[in-house]
Design a protein around this motif. Structure first.
Motif, PDB file in Angstrom:
ATOM      1  N   ILE A  53       0.841  -1.204   0.000  1.00 29.17           N
ATOM      2  CA  ILE A  53       0.000   0.000   0.000  1.00 29.17           C
ATOM      3  C   ILE A  53       0.870   1.246   0.000  1.00 29.17           C
ATOM      4  N   GLN A  54       1.935   1.218   0.784  1.00 31.89           N
ATOM      5  CA  GLN A  54       2.842   2.376   0.808  1.00 31.89           C
ATOM      6  C   GLN A  54       3.459   2.608  -0.574  1.00 31.89           C
ATOM      7  N   ALA A  55       3.854   1.523  -1.234  1.00 34.84           N
ATOM      8  CA  ALA A  55       4.446   1.643  -2.570  1.00 34.84           C
ATOM      9  C   ALA A  55       3.426   2.204  -3.557  1.00 34.84           C
ATOM     10  N   MET A  56       2.174   1.775  -3.439  1.00 35.06           N
ATOM     11  CA  MET A  56       1.125   2.277  -4.326  1.00 35.06           C
ATOM     12  C   MET A  56       0.969   3.788  -4.170  1.00 35.06           C
ATOM     13  N   ARG A  57       0.970   4.271  -2.928  1.00 35.40           N
ATOM     14  CA  ARG A  57       0.838   5.714  -2.692  1.00 35.40           C
ATOM     15  C   ARG A  57       2.023   6.461  -3.308  1.00 35.40           C
ATOM     16  N   PHE A  58       3.199   5.929  -3.073  1.00 35.32           N
ATOM     17  CA  PHE A  58       4.438   6.497  -3.600  1.00 35.32           C
ATOM     18  C   PHE A  58       4.373   6.590  -5.131  1.00 35.32           C
ATOM     19  N   GLN A  59       3.999   5.499  -5.783  1.00 33.15           N
ATOM     20  CA  GLN A  59       3.949   5.447  -7.245  1.00 33.15           C
ATOM     21  C   GLN A  59       2.872   6.376  -7.801  1.00 33.15           C
ATOM     22  N   ASN A  60       1.722   6.443  -7.137  1.00 36.97           N
ATOM     23  CA  ASN A  60       0.653   7.339  -7.603  1.00 36.97           C
ATOM     24  C   ASN A  60       1.093   8.797  -7.542  1.00 36.97           C
ATOM     25  N   ASN A  61       1.791   9.161  -6.466  1.00 40.76           N
ATOM     26  CA  ASN A  61       2.273  10.541  -6.350  1.00 40.76           C
ATOM     27  C   ASN A  61       3.272  10.872  -7.453  1.00 40.76           C
ATOM     28  N   LEU A  62       4.148   9.921  -7.749  1.00 39.75           N
ATOM     29  CA  LEU A  62       5.128  10.149  -8.813  1.00 39.75           C
ATOM     30  C   LEU A  62       4.449  10.336 -10.168  1.00 39.75           C
ATOM     31  N   LYS A  63       3.406   9.529 -10.427  1.00 40.85           N
ATOM     32  CA  LYS A  63       2.709   9.618 -11.712  1.00 40.85           C
ATOM     33  C   LYS A  63       2.037  10.961 -11.902  1.00 40.85           C
ATOM     34  N   ASN A  64       1.678  11.621 -10.803  1.00 44.40           N
ATOM     35  CA  ASN A  64       1.018  12.921 -10.888  1.00 44.40           C
ATOM     36  C   ASN A  64       1.999  14.071 -11.084  1.00 44.40           C
ATOM     37  N   MET A  65       3.309  13.760 -11.066  1.00 44.72           N
ATOM     38  CA  MET A  65       4.328  14.793 -11.236  1.00 44.72           C
ATOM     39  C   MET A  65       4.875  14.736 -12.662  1.00 44.72           C
ATOM     40  N   ASP A  67       7.376  17.315 -13.688  1.00 44.77           N
ATOM     41  CA  ASP A  67       8.687  17.956 -13.685  1.00 44.77           C
ATOM     42  C   ASP A  67       9.735  16.999 -13.109  1.00 44.77           C
ATOM     43  N   PRO A  68      10.801  16.657 -13.867  1.00 48.24           N
ATOM     44  CA  PRO A  68      11.809  15.720 -13.369  1.00 48.24           C
ATOM     45  C   PRO A  68      12.464  16.165 -12.059  1.00 48.24           C
ATOM     46  N   LEU A  69      12.731  17.461 -11.907  1.00 51.78           N
ATOM     47  CA  LEU A  69      13.364  17.937 -10.680  1.00 51.78           C
ATOM     48  C   LEU A  69      12.430  17.762  -9.490  1.00 51.78           C
ATOM     49  N   GLN A  70      11.124  17.987  -9.708  1.00 53.64           N
ATOM     50  CA  GLN A  70      10.143  17.766  -8.654  1.00 53.64           C
ATOM     51  C   GLN A  70      10.132  16.293  -8.250  1.00 53.64           C
ATOM     52  N   LYS A  71      10.218  15.405  -9.230  1.00 53.70           N
ATOM     53  CA  LYS A  71      10.279  13.969  -8.927  1.00 53.70           C
ATOM     54  C   LYS A  71      11.531  13.633  -8.130  1.00 53.70           C
ATOM     55  N   TYR A  72      12.658  14.233  -8.510  1.00 56.13           N
ATOM     56  CA  TYR A  72      13.911  13.986  -7.798  1.00 56.13           C
ATOM     57  C   TYR A  72      13.778  14.384  -6.325  1.00 56.13           C
ATOM     58  N   ILE A  73      13.235  15.564  -6.084  1.00 56.59           N
ATOM     59  CA  ILE A  73      13.084  16.047  -4.710  1.00 56.59           C
ATOM     60  C   ILE A  73      12.176  15.111  -3.920  1.00 56.59           C
ATOM     61  N   TYR A  74      11.087  14.675  -4.538  1.00 57.34           N
ATOM     62  CA  TYR A  74      10.156  13.770  -3.862  1.00 57.34           C
ATOM     63  C   TYR A  74      10.821  12.429  -3.549  1.00 57.34           C
ATOM     64  N   LEU A  75      11.543  11.878  -4.519  1.00 59.15           N
ATOM     65  CA  LEU A  75      12.219  10.599  -4.318  1.00 59.15           C
ATOM     66  C   LEU A  75      13.246  10.685  -3.203  1.00 59.15           C
ATOM     67  N   MET A  76      14.036  11.744  -3.190  1.00 59.16           N
ATOM     68  CA  MET A  76      15.052  11.881  -2.149  1.00 59.16           C
ATOM     69  C   MET A  76      14.418  12.050  -0.775  1.00 59.16           C
ATOM     70  N   GLY A  77      13.245  12.672  -0.739  1.00 57.48           N
ATOM     71  CA  GLY A  77      12.532  12.789   0.532  1.00 57.48           C
ATOM     72  C   GLY A  77      12.070  11.442   1.055  1.00 57.48           C
ATOM     73  N   ILE A  78      11.580  10.594   0.157  1.00 56.77           N
ATOM     74  CA  ILE A  78      11.173   9.253   0.561  1.00 56.77           C
ATOM     75  C   ILE A  78      12.381   8.453   1.029  1.00 56.77           C
ATOM     76  N   GLN A  79      13.513   8.620   0.365  1.00 53.73           N
ATOM     77  CA  GLN A  79      14.717   7.904   0.779  1.00 53.73           C
ATOM     78  C   GLN A  79      15.096   8.271   2.215  1.00 53.73           C
ATOM     79  N   GLU A  80      14.944   9.535   2.576  1.00 54.91           N
ATOM     80  CA  GLU A  80      15.275   9.973   3.931  1.00 54.91           C
ATOM     81  C   GLU A  80      14.318   9.392   4.965  1.00 54.91           C
ATOM     82  N   ARG A  81      13.025   9.257   4.595  1.00 52.37           N
ATOM     83  CA  ARG A  81      12.025   8.827   5.566  1.00 52.37           C
ATOM     84  C   ARG A  81      11.867   7.318   5.650  1.00 52.37           C
TER      85      ARG A  81
END
Length: 566
Positions: A53-65, A67-81
């Motif tokens: 379920i967590q992965a589904m939320r993560f993937q859905n958020n990425l699909k709604n983005m 801008d590549p830089l916005q995706k990068y920032i989001y991905l790095m935030g998930i890596q930290e958490r």
């Protein structure tokens, strides 16, 4: 329930009750008993979620983005958490997300590093820290580091001097160490060496995060790197793998020469790039039915990448029976000053030839030398012009065109131009990803000569076998192994490399082959030698599932017995 003693709590996480902010935790996947024991009951919504379920939320958020830089920032935030969730999603969609966490988007992230900064990652060592590097290493919370990627930020991709902003490159590289080869993330350490920058834009930017000074090119710089290398070995052991990344050409070559027989080290821009490019040529020879010894190669660019590739091609040709001199005569270099010949003032003596006549442009060089392959590593943009590509198509039934410069806007040509201007006959590879090209009713899938095919698998093998010094023969073996993993069907599709979606298995297979090679050639220092090397390698691969908090069934090297050979 997970063994709580095995949950890694990063020392930067404060206060201690806010454990959901810590690296490597699992958010709402904690069970009720775990929440109660950890003191976080009530700090999370009451639902206990699965990682699915967590992965589904993560993937859905990425699909709604978009801008590549916005995706990068989001991905790095998930890596930290939530590190395990980050790597699960990255591995499941590696073809889509590798261009975000690595090239080309990581280059964009580096140029904006101070503007998108959220939290420090890795270790920062400046020229002002000379004499104190060991104490700085002691501040890093992990004590069992196996691999370090270090940069001084002088030549970031094709973007030039980005100073301390270059930290995005070691961070991105080490993401791929874990995603591609399953090397445990806590055993990876990204390091930025800050000796200043000559980038005047950064020196005038109030958000720049490094030293506001010109690059120190004095003896103090060399002394700092010497101290760093010594401190790493003293702290983590002499088998610690140190990867140099994006140093300027001059420093890259001399540090490789200086340290390769003293430390376990390699330069990915020289040796990793060489291996992946050679693998592409070896795949091309399968398509052509023509051995590598019959090729004539013209490089656009004469820096560290070009020389690394050229030298490895020479090794491959010599393995097929040619002398070194004969092999070198097959290779020509062209840089910003023109074709390199014996009359040229250049330090690339090995590849200087008698002048073939008047050559005033790269197109002239192509028409004069008549190469079977052109390899672009100049970082100067679209220099494989339409005329160059057409000429290659006229000279060769199936021309080899490698546009390897990064990021995408620095590539020497596009995949579409290469295929269209040669009527689909070319064998094409690029450094950054290009999408499929449809031509005359056929779909061509261009190969991406990504170093990620090489360095994670090689590193895993080196770590597991206790290699102390990494020979170029290791990268030659890696190139051959990568080429062998390309299927006939994939070759027919236009690929020169296996699909990135298979990169985890590609990396593991490469690690197995390299482990076999180093033991067979007396390069390994970890004994007893494993009898089943495939099982030996696979037993160490890190798992992204939360239930793998259970103690590992296999002890990673660092706890093994070493037998030193005389």
């Amino acid at each position: 329930m997970a063994h709580l003693s095995s949950i890694r709590v990063h020392s930067l996480c404060l206060p201690t009750h806010s454990l959901t902010l810590c690296v490597f935790l699992q958010g709402m996947a904690f069970s009720l008993p775990e929440r109660q024991i950890l003191g976080i009951h009530g700090l999370l919504p009451p639902k206990v979620e699965t990682q699915d379920i967590q992965a589904m939320r993560f993937q859905n958020n990425l699909k709604n983005m978009t801008d590549p830089l916005q995706k990068y920032i989001y991905l790095m935030g998930i890596q930290e958490r939530n590190e395990r969730l980050f790597y699960r999603v990255l591995m499941e969609d590696i073809e889509e997300l590798m261009p975000i966490v690595y090239t080309p988007t990581v280059g964009l992230a580096c140029t904006h590093y101070g503007h998108i900064f959220r939290r420090p990652k890795g270790l920062f060592i400046s020229i002002r820290d000379k004499g104190h590097i060991r104490s700085i290493l002691d501040n890093w919370p992990e004590t069992n580091v196996a691999v370090i990627v270090v940069t001084d930020g002088e030549r970031i991709l094709g973007l030039g001097d980005l100073g301390v902003y270059g930290m995005g490159i070691p961070v991105g590289k080490l993401c791929l160490y874990t995603a591609c080869a399953g090397i445990r993330p806590e055993r990876c350490l990204p390091v930025a060496i800050d000796v200043g920058t000559n980038n005047q834009t950064l020196l005038q930017d109030p958000l720049y995060m490094g030293l506001y000074q010109e690059r120190d090119r004095s003896q103090a710089y060399d002394d700092l790197i010497d101290e760093f290398m010594e401190a790493v070995v003293e702290k983590y052991g002499q088998d610690t793998l140190i990867q140099f990344e994006d140093f300027g050409n001059h420093n890259a070559f001399r540090f490789l020469r200086k340290y390769r027989e003293k430390y376990c080290t390699f330069n990915d821009d020289i040796q990793g790039t060489a291996a992946v490019a050679l693998a592409g040529l070896l795949a091309a020879q399968r398509a052509l039915g023509k051995p590598i010894t019959e090729h004539r190669v013209l490089f656009l660019g004469a820096g560290e990448a070009a020389l690394g590739i050229a030298n490895l091609i020479v090794m491959a040709m010599m393995e097929r029976g040619m002398t070194q001199a004969e092999a070198r005569n097959k290779i020509w270099l062209y840089d910003k000053d023109g074709l390199l010949v014996k009359e040229t003032d250049s330090n690339q003596e090995a590849f200087l030839h008698d002048s073939p006549g008047t050559v005033e442009s790269f197109l002239d060089a192509v028409n004069t030398i008549k190469p079977t392959a052109i390899i672009g590593v100049s970082g100067a943009g679209r220099l494989f012009t339409h005329d160059v590509i057409k000429s290659m198509g006229t000279l060769n039934e199936r021309p080899i065109i490698f546009a390897l410069s990064n990021p995408t806007n620095k590539a020497e040509c596009t995949a579409e131009d290469a295929y269209t201007l040669t009527d689909g006959r070319c064998l094409f590879a690029s450094g950054s990803p290009f999408g499929p090209v449809t031509l005359n009713g056929r779909i061509y899938t261009p190969g991406q000569g990504n170093n990620a095919y090489i360095f994670p698998g090689v590193a895993l093998a080196v770590i597991l076998s206790g290699v102390r010094h990494i020979s170029d023969k290791v990268f030659l073996e890696a190139a051959k192994t990568l080429a062998e993993q390309l299927t006939d069907k994939e070759l027919e599709e236009g690929r020169l490399y296996p699909p990135l979606s298979n990169i985890r298995e590609v990396s593991i297979q490469m690690a197995v082959k390299v482990v076999e090679f180093v033991y067979a050639n007396g390069m390994a220092f970890r004994y007893p030698e494993p009898t089943d090397k495939d099982s030996f390698v696979r037993a160490t691969v890190w798992d992204t599932h939360y239930d793998s908090f259970e103690p590992d069934t296999y002890d990673w090297p660092g706890q093994d017995v070493f037998i030193t050979r005389n």
